[in-house]
Design a protein around this motif. Structure first.
Motif, PDB file in Angstrom:
ATOM      1  N   GLU A  71       0.825  -1.208   0.000  1.00 51.34           N
ATOM      2  CA  GLU A  71       0.000   0.000   0.000  1.00 51.34           C
ATOM      3  C   GLU A  71       0.861   1.260   0.000  1.00 51.34           C
ATOM      4  O   GLU A  71       0.520   2.256  -0.655  1.00 51.34           O
ATOM      5  CB  GLU A  71      -0.943  -0.003   1.205  1.00 51.34           C
ATOM      6  CG  GLU A  71      -2.014  -1.066   1.148  1.00 51.34           C
ATOM      7  CD  GLU A  71      -2.850  -0.983  -0.119  1.00 51.34           C
ATOM      8  OE1 GLU A  71      -3.286   0.141  -0.483  1.00 51.34           O
ATOM      9  OE2 GLU A  71      -3.071  -2.043  -0.751  1.00 51.34           O
ATOM     10  N   LEU A  72       1.970   1.251   0.727  1.00 48.74           N
ATOM     11  CA  LEU A  72       2.867   2.404   0.752  1.00 48.74           C
ATOM     12  C   LEU A  72       3.487   2.633  -0.629  1.00 48.74           C
ATOM     13  O   LEU A  72       3.609   3.783  -1.088  1.00 48.74           O
ATOM     14  CB  LEU A  72       3.967   2.199   1.793  1.00 48.74           C
ATOM     15  CG  LEU A  72       3.523   2.183   3.260  1.00 48.74           C
ATOM     16  CD1 LEU A  72       4.697   1.793   4.163  1.00 48.74           C
ATOM     17  CD2 LEU A  72       2.980   3.548   3.680  1.00 48.74           C
ATOM     18  N   VAL A  73       3.875   1.552  -1.294  1.00 50.92           N
ATOM     19  CA  VAL A  73       4.432   1.662  -2.645  1.00 50.92           C
ATOM     20  C   VAL A  73       3.404   2.273  -3.586  1.00 50.92           C
ATOM     21  O   VAL A  73       3.701   3.204  -4.355  1.00 50.92           O
ATOM     22  CB  VAL A  73       4.892   0.283  -3.159  1.00 50.92           C
ATOM     23  CG1 VAL A  73       5.201   0.349  -4.657  1.00 50.92           C
ATOM     24  CG2 VAL A  73       6.121  -0.193  -2.403  1.00 50.92           C
ATOM     25  N   LYS A  74       2.173   1.781  -3.539  1.00 51.88           N
ATOM     26  CA  LYS A  74       1.123   2.286  -4.428  1.00 51.88           C
ATOM     27  C   LYS A  74       0.818   3.754  -4.135  1.00 51.88           C
ATOM     28  O   LYS A  74       0.542   4.532  -5.062  1.00 51.88           O
ATOM     29  CB  LYS A  74      -0.126   1.426  -4.288  1.00 51.88           C
ATOM     30  CG  LYS A  74       0.043   0.009  -4.845  1.00 51.88           C
ATOM     31  CD  LYS A  74      -1.229  -0.802  -4.677  1.00 51.88           C
ATOM     32  CE  LYS A  74      -1.055  -2.197  -5.266  1.00 51.88           C
ATOM     33  NZ  LYS A  74      -2.284  -3.029  -5.095  1.00 51.88           N
ATOM     34  N   TYR A  75       0.867   4.135  -2.872  1.00 55.66           N
ATOM     35  CA  TYR A  75       0.620   5.527  -2.497  1.00 55.66           C
ATOM     36  C   TYR A  75       1.702   6.431  -3.096  1.00 55.66           C
ATOM     37  O   TYR A  75       1.402   7.483  -3.678  1.00 55.66           O
ATOM     38  CB  TYR A  75       0.603   5.651  -0.981  1.00 55.66           C
ATOM     39  CG  TYR A  75       0.390   7.063  -0.469  1.00 55.66           C
ATOM     40  CD1 TYR A  75      -0.893   7.577  -0.306  1.00 55.66           C
ATOM     41  CD2 TYR A  75       1.474   7.881  -0.146  1.00 55.66           C
ATOM     42  CE1 TYR A  75      -1.094   8.876   0.160  1.00 55.66           C
ATOM     43  CE2 TYR A  75       1.285   9.171   0.323  1.00 55.66           C
ATOM     44  CZ  TYR A  75       0.003   9.659   0.478  1.00 55.66           C
ATOM     45  OH  TYR A  75      -0.186  10.948   0.936  1.00 55.66           O
ATOM     46  N   LEU A  76       2.952   6.025  -2.952  1.00 56.55           N
ATOM     47  CA  LEU A  76       4.055   6.823  -3.496  1.00 56.55           C
ATOM     48  C   LEU A  76       3.999   6.864  -5.022  1.00 56.55           C
ATOM     49  O   LEU A  76       4.271   7.902  -5.638  1.00 56.55           O
ATOM     50  CB  LEU A  76       5.388   6.255  -3.023  1.00 56.55           C
ATOM     51  CG  LEU A  76       5.695   6.430  -1.527  1.00 56.55           C
ATOM     52  CD1 LEU A  76       6.905   5.597  -1.118  1.00 56.55           C
ATOM     53  CD2 LEU A  76       5.946   7.903  -1.199  1.00 56.55           C
ATOM     54  N   ALA A  78       1.333   6.708  -6.862  1.00 56.50           N
ATOM     55  CA  ALA A  78       0.217   7.572  -7.260  1.00 56.50           C
ATOM     56  C   ALA A  78       0.593   9.044  -7.223  1.00 56.50           C
ATOM     57  O   ALA A  78      -0.025   9.865  -7.905  1.00 56.50           O
ATOM     58  CB  ALA A  78      -0.986   7.320  -6.345  1.00 56.50           C
ATOM     59  N   GLN A  79       1.631   9.379  -6.456  1.00 56.32           N
ATOM     60  CA  GLN A  79       2.115  10.757  -6.380  1.00 56.32           C
ATOM     61  C   GLN A  79       3.180  11.060  -7.423  1.00 56.32           C
ATOM     62  O   GLN A  79       3.737  12.151  -7.441  1.00 56.32           O
ATOM     63  CB  GLN A  79       2.673  11.041  -4.985  1.00 56.32           C
ATOM     64  CG  GLN A  79       1.632  11.033  -3.885  1.00 56.32           C
ATOM     65  CD  GLN A  79       2.228  11.420  -2.548  1.00 56.32           C
ATOM     66  OE1 GLN A  79       3.353  11.049  -2.209  1.00 56.32           O
ATOM     67  NE2 GLN A  79       1.485  12.190  -1.780  1.00 56.32           N
ATOM     68  N   ARG A 119       5.320  -8.430  -8.057  1.00 55.35           N
ATOM     69  CA  ARG A 119       4.213  -8.752  -8.948  1.00 55.35           C
ATOM     70  C   ARG A 119       3.011  -7.854  -8.705  1.00 55.35           C
ATOM     71  O   ARG A 119       2.263  -7.545  -9.643  1.00 55.35           O
ATOM     72  CB  ARG A 119       3.823 -10.222  -8.765  1.00 55.35           C
ATOM     73  CG  ARG A 119       4.853 -11.206  -9.331  1.00 55.35           C
ATOM     74  CD  ARG A 119       4.376 -12.633  -9.196  1.00 55.35           C
ATOM     75  NE  ARG A 119       5.327 -13.567  -9.812  1.00 55.35           N
ATOM     76  CZ  ARG A 119       5.177 -14.884  -9.824  1.00 55.35           C
ATOM     77  NH1 ARG A 119       4.105 -15.429  -9.250  1.00 55.35           N
ATOM     78  NH2 ARG A 119       6.074 -15.667 -10.396  1.00 55.35           N
ATOM     79  N   ASP A 120       2.811  -7.441  -7.460  1.00 54.93           N
ATOM     80  CA  ASP A 120       1.633  -6.649  -7.137  1.00 54.93           C
ATOM     81  C   ASP A 120       1.809  -5.174  -7.444  1.00 54.93           C
ATOM     82  O   ASP A 120       0.837  -4.453  -7.671  1.00 54.93           O
ATOM     83  CB  ASP A 120       1.286  -6.825  -5.649  1.00 54.93           C
ATOM     84  CG  ASP A 120      -0.185  -6.592  -5.357  1.00 54.93           C
ATOM     85  OD1 ASP A 120      -0.922  -6.233  -6.296  1.00 54.93           O
ATOM     86  OD2 ASP A 120      -0.607  -6.757  -4.213  1.00 54.93           O
ATOM     87  N   THR A 121       3.049  -4.684  -7.465  1.00 52.41           N
ATOM     88  CA  THR A 121       3.279  -3.247  -7.636  1.00 52.41           C
ATOM     89  C   THR A 121       4.104  -2.899  -8.866  1.00 52.41           C
ATOM     90  O   THR A 121       4.082  -1.748  -9.316  1.00 52.41           O
ATOM     91  CB  THR A 121       4.008  -2.681  -6.410  1.00 52.41           C
ATOM     92  OG1 THR A 121       5.327  -3.253  -6.328  1.00 52.41           O
ATOM     93  CG2 THR A 121       3.250  -2.973  -5.121  1.00 52.41           C
TER      94      THR A 121
END
Length: 338
Positions: A71-76, A78-79, A119-121
């Protein structure tokens, strides 16, 4: 196959008292770890040119770090940032390190958790016993932020932010240091981290005196067929044969309780954390329905059958957590000129 919980975890998180005979070793562990920490921080710690965010814990056993890192990777991302993840790569054995994951990487090379994160990010993931070397590899790859998967006690790698994850079910067991209890560091260590995330539900009281405590809920989202990779809704699937639930993670009971919440009737099969699965482990039920975690699935895809599924889960965090996390990121830019 291991159908019972880890011997030590049962003692630390249960009602056992025989481990208290090991108190002298626990005191020795505290002295040695404090000396090691002082030496690494003051004489050996390496600071990098980009921010390092460590996501770890102070206890032995699974706490839910991997879903949080994703989730932290996806948040970063997205920015507009390019985050990378470093990991010890436990359970993997590469011919050379640091090892930068790619589309052909296998869990046997890099470990299950790094492969799941990649694989997820699709972010850059680098594994090595030497986390500093792995982090430098990510800097060269053009990453803007580094997330360290575990590594709260790996003080040689400098860090700008620390996030500690706590299992809300088990908390800290008997609250004693290794080998009497499951703690790598005393509970008071949490007072020095930036954010504390409790993988809910949490028992009240023990963490009431700590600041920056936030809840995280791991929610089941859907099923993934290991053979076809088809995503199937939780509501749109009906298992027609006996279901065998496989878990080779740090806290398998959390997975089984999730299945209970889905009203799934199953036979539970416990394996040790980071267990290296082979087709032989499933000989007695390979033609029946098998469900497992995504972490286990990355090690079983090569010999999966058509009725094998992994449970896709997601970490849900409150807006207050993301606000606090963003404030920490903003303060890094102001204070360190990143």
């Amino acid at each position: 196959m291991k159908k019972s919980h880890n011997f030590w975890l049962r003692a630390w998180y249960g009602e056992s008292r025989w481990t208290y005979w090991l108190l002298p070793l626990s005191w020795l562990f505290l002295i040695i770890s404090n000396i090691r920490k002082f030496f690494l921080i003051h004489f050996s710690q390496k600071k990098l040119s980009i921010p390092v965010i460590v996501v770890g814990n102070i206890s032995v056993g699974g706490t839910g770090k991997t879903p949080l890192i994703i989730e932290l990777v996806k948040y970063l991302q997205a920015q507009g940032n390019k985050p990378g993840v470093v990991s010890r790569g436990y359970g993997g054995d590469s011919v050379q390190y640091p090892f930068l994951l790619n589309g052909q990487s296998k869990a046997s090379e890099c470990g299950d958790e790094p492969l799941l994160i990649y694989r997820d990010t699709q972010c850059a993931v680098c594994v090595s016993p030497n986390r500093v070397e792995a982090a430098k590899c990510l800097v060269e790859a053009g990453c803007t932020h580094i997330l360290s998967d575990d590594g709260l006690q790996h003080y040689r790698l400098g860090r700008e932010m620390e996030i500690a994850v706590v299992d809300g079910h088990r908390l800290f067991g008997n609250q004693k240091l290794l080998p009497v209890g499951p703690l790598r560091e005393p509970i008071k260590r949490l007072k020095s981290v930036d954010l504390i995330v409790i993988n809910s539900p949490a028992k009240k009281g023990l963490l009431s005196g700590f600041d920056y405590v936030y809840s995280m809920n791991i929610q089941p989202l859907s099923w993934r067929n290991l053979l076809s990779q088809e995503i199937v809704s939780l509501k749109n699937i009906s298992f027609k044969s006996q279901v065998h639930a496989v878990a080779g993670i740090g806290n398998p009971e959390r997975f089984f309780k999730t299945l209970d919440g889905l009203s799934l009737h199953y036979y539970a099969h416990h394996f040790s954390d980071h267990y290296k699965f082979s087709q032989n482990d499933f000989d007695s039920y390979q033609d029946e329905t098998v469900v497992m975690t995504e972490k286990d699935a990355v090690k079983c895809s090569e010999f999966a059958k058509k009725n094998w599924y992994s449970l896709i889960v997601g970490a849900q965090l409150s807006d207050t957590f993301w606000k606090a996390f963003q404030q920490k990121l903003d303060s890094l830019k102001e204070n360190e000129n990143y």
